[in-house]
Motif scaffolding. Structure first.
Motif, PDB file in Angstrom:
ATOM      1  N   VAL A 184      -5.055  14.070  -4.407  1.00  0.00           N
ATOM      2  CA  VAL A 184      -4.541  12.987  -3.558  1.00  0.00           C
ATOM      3  C   VAL A 184      -5.066  11.660  -4.081  1.00  0.00           C
ATOM      4  CG1 VAL A 184      -4.567  11.977  -1.249  1.00  0.00           C
ATOM      5  CG2 VAL A 184      -4.368  14.462  -1.522  1.00  0.00           C
ATOM      6  N   ARG A 185      -4.143  10.744  -4.342  1.00  0.00           N
ATOM      7  CA  ARG A 185      -4.536   9.431  -4.861  1.00  0.00           C
ATOM      8  C   ARG A 185      -4.335   8.307  -3.855  1.00  0.00           C
ATOM      9  NH1 ARG A 185      -2.885   8.829 -11.258  1.00  0.00           N
ATOM     10  NH2 ARG A 185      -4.416  10.359 -12.052  1.00  0.00           N
ATOM     11  N   ALA A 186      -3.583   8.549  -2.804  1.00  0.00           N
ATOM     12  CA  ALA A 186      -3.368   7.529  -1.773  1.00  0.00           C
ATOM     13  C   ALA A 186      -2.989   8.235  -0.475  1.00  0.00           C
ATOM     14  CB  ALA A 186      -2.285   6.544  -2.182  1.00  0.00           C
ATOM     15  N   ILE A 187      -3.255   7.553   0.635  1.00  0.00           N
ATOM     16  CA  ILE A 187      -3.004   8.106   1.962  1.00  0.00           C
ATOM     17  C   ILE A 187      -2.154   7.114   2.741  1.00  0.00           C
ATOM     18  CG2 ILE A 187      -4.068   8.927   4.113  1.00  0.00           C
ATOM     19  CD1 ILE A 187      -6.666   9.350   2.415  1.00  0.00           C
ATOM     20  N   VAL A 188      -1.145   7.629   3.443  1.00  0.00           N
ATOM     21  CA  VAL A 188      -0.312   6.814   4.323  1.00  0.00           C
ATOM     22  C   VAL A 188      -0.517   7.311   5.747  1.00  0.00           C
ATOM     23  CG1 VAL A 188       2.041   6.183   4.992  1.00  0.00           C
ATOM     24  CG2 VAL A 188       1.408   6.273   2.568  1.00  0.00           C
ATOM     25  N   LYS A 235     -10.185   6.111  -1.404  1.00  0.00           N
ATOM     26  CA  LYS A 235      -8.832   5.993  -1.953  1.00  0.00           C
ATOM     27  C   LYS A 235      -8.050   4.973  -1.134  1.00  0.00           C
ATOM     28  CE  LYS A 235      -9.079  10.896  -3.098  1.00  0.00           C
ATOM     29  NZ  LYS A 235      -8.579  12.261  -2.843  1.00  0.00           N
ATOM     30  N   PRO A 236      -7.023   4.365  -1.702  1.00  0.00           N
ATOM     31  CA  PRO A 236      -6.217   3.415  -0.941  1.00  0.00           C
ATOM     32  C   PRO A 236      -5.549   4.080   0.258  1.00  0.00           C
ATOM     33  CG  PRO A 236      -5.791   3.188  -3.287  1.00  0.00           C
ATOM     34  CD  PRO A 236      -6.615   4.428  -3.119  1.00  0.00           C
ATOM     35  N   VAL A 237      -5.554   3.371   1.375  1.00  0.00           N
ATOM     36  CA  VAL A 237      -4.922   3.838   2.606  1.00  0.00           C
ATOM     37  C   VAL A 237      -3.937   2.770   3.070  1.00  0.00           C
ATOM     38  CG1 VAL A 237      -5.275   4.633   4.967  1.00  0.00           C
ATOM     39  CG2 VAL A 237      -7.023   5.098   3.231  1.00  0.00           C
TER      40      VAL A 237
END
Length: 258
Positions: free
Chosen positions: A46-50, A92-94
């Motif tokens: 996982v590289r980003a979370i929404v 990680k970016p969220v």
């Protein structure tokens, strides 16, 4: 509130699903949200979370009915906020995908994210002001840092709603989407971020977060130290790809470098 977890390639989408209560969060559901973020952070794929909400709204905050029935107990010194993940520092970016209301604790969940993609229907606000319920999931800290003290106090003191266009002009929202498109646009943005060389991007993100707690000279040294790791991890190879024509004129680098 059910919490749906979906993988879209390198992006995890977390959807709060309790539309009958505008996705309000009670203690059990706060724990589930916390656990889901920890699981996503620990997953190397996982590289980003929404983060988003179902039923046309993001989140109305804490479930005040549960508060009225049984006052919440939480540890002010603990690693979990009352709404779950709000005290975490994400690795990680969220990105928040906001339709409808992101108010009270829902505003605080949106503020904990790196970026906010808001639909034309979005309304941000400290609606808990009218009930005497405090901001204790980072709102009084993150909101002034994000939009400045004057605008933050406008929201905190009055409890008024801020629509999508005003939020965009303040930097509270980063992108505006058509109604119903915030999630798709947030996933597209997260996918673009996930495709970038990760070490350098994550290190620059870390330096930007670190600098809040550092004086300027130490912040600059910290940036230099972190940047040295990025240089050692592949910046030369990136420069070589550029020299050979990759990414010229702002075009994406198709090399797939990590």
């Amino acid at each position: 509130m059910s919490l749906h977890i979906e993988r879209r390639d390198a992006v995890t989408v977390l959807t709060m699903d309790r539309p009958q209560a505008r996705n309000a969060v009670d203690p059990a559901r706060a724990d589930r949200l916390y656990d889901a973020f920890i699981e996503s952070q620990d997953d190397d794929d996982v590289r980003a979370i929404v983060l988003t909400g179902a039923g046309g709204h993001f989140c109305a905050g804490a479930d005040l009915k549960s508060v009225a029935d049984s006052p919440w107990s939480y540890d002010p010194e603990g690693e979990r906020g009352p709404l779950g993940p709000t005290r975490l520092r994400f690795t990680k970016p969220v990105i928040a995908a906001v339709e409808g209301y992101a108010v009270a604790g829902g505003l605080e969940l949106a503020l904990m994210c790196d970026l906010r993609v808001a639909s034309e229907t979005a309304v941000f606000g400290v609606f808990c002001r009218r009930w005497g319920v405090p901001l204790i999931d980072g709102g009084t800290v993150r909101l002034p840092r994000l939009i400045g003290q004057s605008r933050a106090l406008d929201m905190i003191l009055t409890g008024r709603g801020v629509d999508a266009q005003e939020a965009l002009s303040w930097g509270l929202a980063n992108r505006i989407s058509r109604e119903g498109q915030a999630l798709n646009d947030a996933i597209a943005l997260a996918t673009d971020i996930a495709a970038l060389p990760q070490v350098c991007m994550l290190n620059d993100r870390a330096s930007a977060l670190d600098q809040w707690s550092l004086e300027m000279p130490e912040a600059l040294r910290n940036e230099a130290r972190i940047g040295a790791h990025s240089l050692a991890a592949g910046a030369r190879e990136g420069a070589e790809r550029f020299a050979k024509g990759a990414g010229r004129g702002g075009a994406p680098d198709e090399s797939g470098a990590s």
